[in-house]
Design a protein around this motif. Structure first.
Motif, PDB file in Angstrom:
ATOM      1  N   SER A 138      -4.977   0.351  -9.226  1.00  0.00           N
ATOM      2  CA  SER A 138      -5.453   1.693  -8.922  1.00  0.00           C
ATOM      3  C   SER A 138      -4.695   2.687  -9.789  1.00  0.00           C
ATOM      4  N   ARG A 192      -9.631 -10.146   5.423  1.00  0.00           N
ATOM      5  CA  ARG A 192     -10.380  -9.686   4.254  1.00  0.00           C
ATOM      6  C   ARG A 192      -9.541  -8.595   3.590  1.00  0.00           C
ATOM      7  N   ILE A 193      -9.311  -8.740   2.290  1.00  0.00           N
ATOM      8  CA  ILE A 193      -8.393  -7.810   1.635  1.00  0.00           C
ATOM      9  C   ILE A 193      -9.034  -7.229   0.371  1.00  0.00           C
ATOM     10  N   ASN A 194      -8.278  -6.337  -0.293  1.00  0.00           N
ATOM     11  CA  ASN A 194      -8.848  -5.545  -1.381  1.00  0.00           C
ATOM     12  C   ASN A 194      -8.429  -6.006  -2.765  1.00  0.00           C
ATOM     13  N   ARG A 195      -8.008  -7.239  -2.905  1.00  0.00           N
ATOM     14  CA  ARG A 195      -7.736  -7.771  -4.246  1.00  0.00           C
ATOM     15  C   ARG A 195      -9.012  -8.395  -4.805  1.00  0.00           C
ATOM     16  N   LYS A 199     -12.306  -9.284  -2.292  1.00  0.00           N
ATOM     17  CA  LYS A 199     -13.527  -8.496  -2.110  1.00  0.00           C
ATOM     18  C   LYS A 199     -14.743  -9.127  -2.774  1.00  0.00           C
ATOM     19  N   LYS A 205      -5.056  -6.147  -7.577  1.00  0.00           N
ATOM     20  CA  LYS A 205      -5.792  -4.887  -7.511  1.00  0.00           C
ATOM     21  C   LYS A 205      -5.049  -3.898  -8.398  1.00  0.00           C
ATOM     22  N   GLU A 210       0.836  -1.210   0.000  1.00  0.00           N
ATOM     23  CA  GLU A 210       0.000   0.000   0.000  1.00  0.00           C
ATOM     24  C   GLU A 210       0.868   1.257   0.000  1.00  0.00           C
TER      25      GLU A 210
END
Length: 258
Positions: free
Chosen positions: A192, A109-112, A86, A190, A43
């Motif tokens: 961005s 729980r992660i953001n991929r 997600k 992910k 991150e």
């Protein structure tokens, strides 16, 4: 085991100026690293890269040349951990909190993208933090590129691996109507502002019993395997890393700084 990292600044990276793109990738081998620390580091690097791209939009308006954005590849292993993307379903984790503790595992729980997977010792995890504006802006192509590097690496061990239509990752017995398809490498990313994070998890000498506590990637009818299981002997993680890196450089058309 390190739990704190300092982001490398872009001006410490030698860079190709051709076309305003930096196609060099700094490789960092983190060793056995807590999942939370690796996630936080990803991150940090992503945020720093996005900040450069934001600043570049402002300098473009002033007709000033843009700063080159950096690229990184983090290689590591993790202590036992389950991660849920997600789009995943919590019921695909078959352990409760006390059972997780009994198995020495954690859950995040992660953001991929993707569903649930397992990481643990003996698994080679790669986290490319790439500005795809330096390469190509196509996330589907990016996933196929990562898969191709793994496929070529496994071929060096005499293994025929490939893709199954509609299922991200790398598989053994992947051909249509093959009797026992099994996943050897999971992927979830992910992106961005075209900067990537998360990546791939290649089972090398992984304890596959941990996959028995989840529905891996939400796929109930296919098995999981490892390089050790396919070959019948353990393979040093560093050896696999060293074989993988040239293939990643080739498919990305990049220079890896090791």
């Amino acid at each position: 085991m390190s739990t704190f990292f300092v982001a490398t600044t872009p001006d410490t990276l030698p860079a190709s100026l051709a076309g305003g793109q930096n196609r060099r990738v700094l490789v960092e081998r983190l060793g056995l690293t807590a999942y939370e620390a690796a996630w936080a580091y990803q991150e940090q690097l992503l945020a720093a890269t996005v900040a450069i791209k934001t600043q570049n939009r402002q300098t473009a308006e002033a007709n000033l040349p843009p700063a080159l954005t950096p690229n990184y590849l983090l290689l590591c292993q993790h202590p036992h951990v389950y991660t849920l993307g997600k789009s995943g379903k919590a019921e695909n984790l078959l352990l409760n909190e006390s059972e997780l503790a009994k198995h020495g595992a954690t859950f995040h729980r992660i953001n991929r993208g993707g569903d649930i997977t397992y990481h643990g010792p003996g698994q080679l995890v790669g986290y490319p933090i790439l500005d795809l504006d330096n390469f190509f802006t196509d996330i589907h192509r990016y996933l196929r590129v990562l898969e191709e590097a793994i496929i070529r690496t496994l071929a060096e061990y005499g293994l025929s691996a490939g893709r199954i239509a509609g299922l991200t990752g790398v598989w053994m017995d992947y051909e249509e109507n093959a009797p026992r398809p099994r996943k050897i490498c999971a992927m979830g990313v992910k992106c961005s502002r075209w900067v990537t994070m998360h990546g791939f998890a290649l089972n090398v000498n992984t304890d596959l019993t941990y996959f028995g506590h989840i529905v891996p990637c939400g796929i109930a009818d296919k098995a999981v395997t490892s390089l050790q299981q396919e070959l019948g002997y353990a393979v040093p993680i560093t050896e696999v890393e060293n074989r993988l890196l040239p293939h990643l450089a080739a498919v990305l058309e990049a220079e890896l700084l090791v």
